[in-house]
Design an enzyme around this catalytic site. Structure first.
Site, mmCIF file in Angstrom:
data_model
loop_
_atom_site.group_PDB
_atom_site.id
_atom_site.type_symbol
_atom_site.label_atom_id
_atom_site.label_comp_id
_atom_site.label_asym_id
_atom_site.label_seq_id
_atom_site.Cartn_x
_atom_site.Cartn_y
_atom_site.Cartn_z
ATOM 1 N N GLN A 11 40.419 -13.042 -23.814
ATOM 2 C CA GLN A 11 39.582 -14.134 -23.954
ATOM 3 C C GLN A 11 38.988 -14.692 -22.799
ATOM 4 O O GLN A 11 37.682 -14.803 -22.454
ATOM 5 C CB GLN A 11 40.312 -15.106 -24.868
ATOM 6 N N TYR A 60 50.844 -11.422 -20.611
ATOM 7 C CA TYR A 60 51.524 -10.968 -21.722
ATOM 8 C C TYR A 60 51.341 -12.619 -22.523
ATOM 9 O O TYR A 60 52.124 -13.495 -22.229
ATOM 10 C CB TYR A 60 53.070 -10.838 -21.696
ATOM 11 N N TYR A 98 46.305 -17.768 -13.961
ATOM 12 C CA TYR A 98 46.195 -18.891 -15.184
ATOM 13 C C TYR A 98 47.671 -19.134 -15.682
ATOM 14 O O TYR A 98 48.632 -18.328 -15.597
ATOM 15 C CB TYR A 98 45.414 -18.219 -16.268
ATOM 16 N N TYR A 124 58.187 -17.056 -23.353
ATOM 17 C CA TYR A 124 56.980 -16.970 -23.042
ATOM 18 C C TYR A 124 56.735 -17.944 -21.884
ATOM 19 O O TYR A 124 56.055 -17.705 -20.744
ATOM 20 C CB TYR A 124 55.665 -17.334 -24.084
ATOM 21 N N TRP A 149 45.947 -24.010 -25.498
ATOM 22 C CA TRP A 149 45.355 -23.642 -26.704
ATOM 23 C C TRP A 149 44.008 -23.064 -26.578
ATOM 24 O O TRP A 149 43.132 -23.595 -27.079
ATOM 25 C CB TRP A 149 45.315 -25.080 -27.477
HETATM 26 N N1 LIG Z 1 45.812 -17.982 -25.201
HETATM 27 C C1 LIG Z 1 46.302 -19.207 -25.061
HETATM 28 O O1 LIG Z 1 46.294 -20.184 -25.950
HETATM 29 C C2 LIG Z 1 46.562 -19.740 -23.714
HETATM 30 C C3 LIG Z 1 46.852 -20.875 -23.494
HETATM 31 C C4 LIG Z 1 47.480 -21.377 -22.151
HETATM 32 C C5 LIG Z 1 47.231 -20.352 -21.002
HETATM 33 N N2 LIG Z 1 47.063 -18.991 -21.163
HETATM 34 C C6 LIG Z 1 46.849 -18.290 -20.195
HETATM 35 O O2 LIG Z 1 45.624 -17.832 -19.825
HETATM 36 C C7 LIG Z 1 45.737 -16.290 -19.610
HETATM 37 C C8 LIG Z 1 44.507 -15.661 -20.281
HETATM 38 O O3 LIG Z 1 45.035 -15.707 -21.579
HETATM 39 P P1 LIG Z 1 44.023 -15.168 -22.819
HETATM 40 O O4 LIG Z 1 44.324 -16.047 -24.019
HETATM 41 O O5 LIG Z 1 42.661 -14.854 -22.345
HETATM 42 O O6 LIG Z 1 44.793 -13.653 -22.852
HETATM 43 P P2 LIG Z 1 44.597 -12.235 -23.952
HETATM 44 O O7 LIG Z 1 43.227 -12.855 -24.677
HETATM 45 O O8 LIG Z 1 45.772 -12.436 -24.878
HETATM 46 O O9 LIG Z 1 44.374 -11.474 -23.163
HETATM 47 C C9 LIG Z 1 45.437 -10.903 -22.399
HETATM 48 C C10 LIG Z 1 44.916 -9.781 -21.364
HETATM 49 O O10 LIG Z 1 45.735 -9.375 -20.692
HETATM 50 C C11 LIG Z 1 45.852 -7.709 -20.788
HETATM 51 N N3 LIG Z 1 47.104 -7.267 -20.412
HETATM 52 C C12 LIG Z 1 48.348 -7.639 -21.304
HETATM 53 N N4 LIG Z 1 49.331 -6.900 -20.995
HETATM 54 C C13 LIG Z 1 49.042 -6.052 -19.722
HETATM 55 C C14 LIG Z 1 49.325 -5.185 -19.017
HETATM 56 N N5 LIG Z 1 50.626 -4.743 -19.126
HETATM 57 N N6 LIG Z 1 48.643 -4.461 -18.035
HETATM 58 C C15 LIG Z 1 47.261 -4.945 -17.668
HETATM 59 N N7 LIG Z 1 46.823 -5.851 -18.496
HETATM 60 C C16 LIG Z 1 47.495 -6.472 -19.813
HETATM 61 C C17 LIG Z 1 45.439 -7.722 -21.995
HETATM 62 O O11 LIG Z 1 44.644 -6.118 -22.128
HETATM 63 P P3 LIG Z 1 44.875 -5.339 -23.509
HETATM 64 O O12 LIG Z 1 43.232 -5.742 -24.094
HETATM 65 O O13 LIG Z 1 44.630 -4.009 -23.102
HETATM 66 O O14 LIG Z 1 45.741 -5.837 -24.184
HETATM 67 C C18 LIG Z 1 44.262 -8.838 -21.997
HETATM 68 O O15 LIG Z 1 42.918 -8.119 -21.157
HETATM 69 C C19 LIG Z 1 46.843 -15.989 -19.475
HETATM 70 O O16 LIG Z 1 47.520 -16.173 -18.265
HETATM 71 C C20 LIG Z 1 47.813 -17.012 -20.463
HETATM 72 O O17 LIG Z 1 48.990 -16.969 -20.083
HETATM 73 C C21 LIG Z 1 46.361 -18.731 -22.712
#
Ligand SMILES: NC(=O)c1ccc[n+]([C@@H]2O[C@H](COP(=O)([O-])OP(=O)(O)OC[C@H]3O[C@@H](n4cnc5c(N)ncnc54)[C@H](OP(=O)(O)O)[C@@H]3O)[C@@H](O)[C@H]2O)c1
Length: 295
Positions: A11, A60, A98, A124, A149
């Site tokens: 995202q 993850y 992040y 997590y 979120w």
């Molecule tokens: N989502 C939330 O609500 C939220 C809230 C607070 C903070 N965050 C933080 O914001 C950041 C981005 O989150 P997001 O929601 O954009 O994440 P996301 O949409 O779940 O995307 C995760 C990304 O990480 C990649 N990835 C996962 N495992 C991997 C691996 N082993 N090797 C290489 N790439 C890998 C995925 O690739 P694939 O497409 O190949 O799986 C995807 O590109 C993260 O640090 C997360 O902890 C997220």
């Protein structure tokens, strides 16, 4: 200026991929080219690419599944960022990473500041907190942007789940006693762009101003519950179906991972240092739901 971006299929990474290219030469690596579950492959890749800035938007992020895949979550969210930071040190790069509101336990009654005590409730959250520490320990110019979120029109998230369920079901039971700030991935990418631009203007990472290194909170303004978020999503959806929303307590919605009941983040430090004005969550949601741009 060479900028290396991980997680471009995610995202936040997807939005960054569209935005940060005008700040330098953008190089992206996906899971196929750099698998963060294999941390030993990180240093050779960084030495080969020789980036000036690394933006790690990969993680993850399956909060519930992490309870049964703790080792994998720890490797991707903690060991890998630590290796990225060590490799960044070798090539003289700065790291933007992040993190999450889930590093807190939610017992606060006021928005969390960066220096407030952490106490993650889930695997997590623990893995993300360990990642923060691993990045900080490398003693490089770094920015850890904690957000919350996250949703977008792309990927798996609450917005897309509610839109789908509202088409399928007559009644939805949604938790009303967890408070946070829904944050559009594009708002995070735009905030990151503004922050990075200012850092680069100050010759970051070569000369790192201590006030522009460290942890910063970056989330949309305002607050709501998951129920309030769902209500607004349904209001803004063009659906003819009159789906009923029932507000329920967390105790009636069992999930493998515990969530903090309150996880609002104070953006004050980020505003003081970088003057980035994040949108209110309701405005960002409206913009997201009316946006057509694919990422
Ligand atoms: N989502 C939330 O609500 C939220 C809230 C607070 C903070 N965050 C933080 O914001 C950041 C981005 O989150 P997001 O929601 O954009 O994440 P996301 O949409 O779940 O995307 C995760 C990304 O990480 C990649 N990835 C996962 N495992 C991997 C691996 N082993 N090797 C290489 N790439 C890998 C995925 O690739 P694939 O497409 O190949 O799986 C995807 O590109 C993260 O640090 C997360 O902890 C997220």
């Amino acid at each position: 200026m060479k900028i290396l971006l991980t997680g471009k299929t995610g995202q936040i990474g997807g939005e960054l991929n569209n935005l940060v290219g005008n700040l330098g030469t953008l190089v992206t690596v996906d899971r196929e080219h750099l698998d963060l579950s294999k941390p030993n492959s990180i240093e050779p890749a960084i030495l080969e690419i020789q980036p000036d800035i690394i933006i790690n938007a990969a993680a993850y992020t399956a909060v519930d599944k992490a309870e049964e895949e703790a080792d994998l979550a720890m490797t991707v969210n903690s060991v890998a960022p630590g290796m990225l930071a060590k490799a960044a040190k070798k090539v003289g790069a700065g790291l933007i990473h992040y993190s999450t509101d889930y590093v807190f336990d939610g017992r606060s009654k006021t928005p969390y500041k960066e220096e407030d005590p952490t106490n993650p409730l889930s695997v997590y959250g623990k893995s993300k907190l360990a990642g923060e520490k691993a990045v900080a320990e490398a003693e490089i110019p770094y920015l850890i942007l904690r957000t919350a979120w996250v949703y977008s029109l792309h990927g798996k998230n609450f917005l897309k789940t509610i839109k789908r369920l509202a088409e399928e079901k007559d009644t939805l039971r949604i938790v009303d006693d967890q408070i946070g700030a829904p944050t559009w991935a594009r708002s995070i990418a735009e905030g990151t762009h503004k922050i990075l631009q200012q850092c680069l203007n100050q010759n970051w990472p070569k000369t790192a101003n201590p006030s522009s290194s460290g942890i910063f909170h970056l989330s949309c303004k305002g607050k709501t519950s998951w129920h309030g978020f769902a209500k607004k999503i349904i209001n803004l959806s063009n659906t003819s179906k009159n789906t009923k929303l029932l507000a329920i307590p967390t105790s009636e919605f069992s999930t493998p991972a515990a969530r903090p009941p309150y996880s609002l983040l104070s953006n004050e430090k980020m505003q003081n240092v970088f003057a980035v004005d994040m949108p209110h969550w309701k405005d960002a949601l409206k913009d997201c739901m009316s946006s057509k741009r694919e990422i």
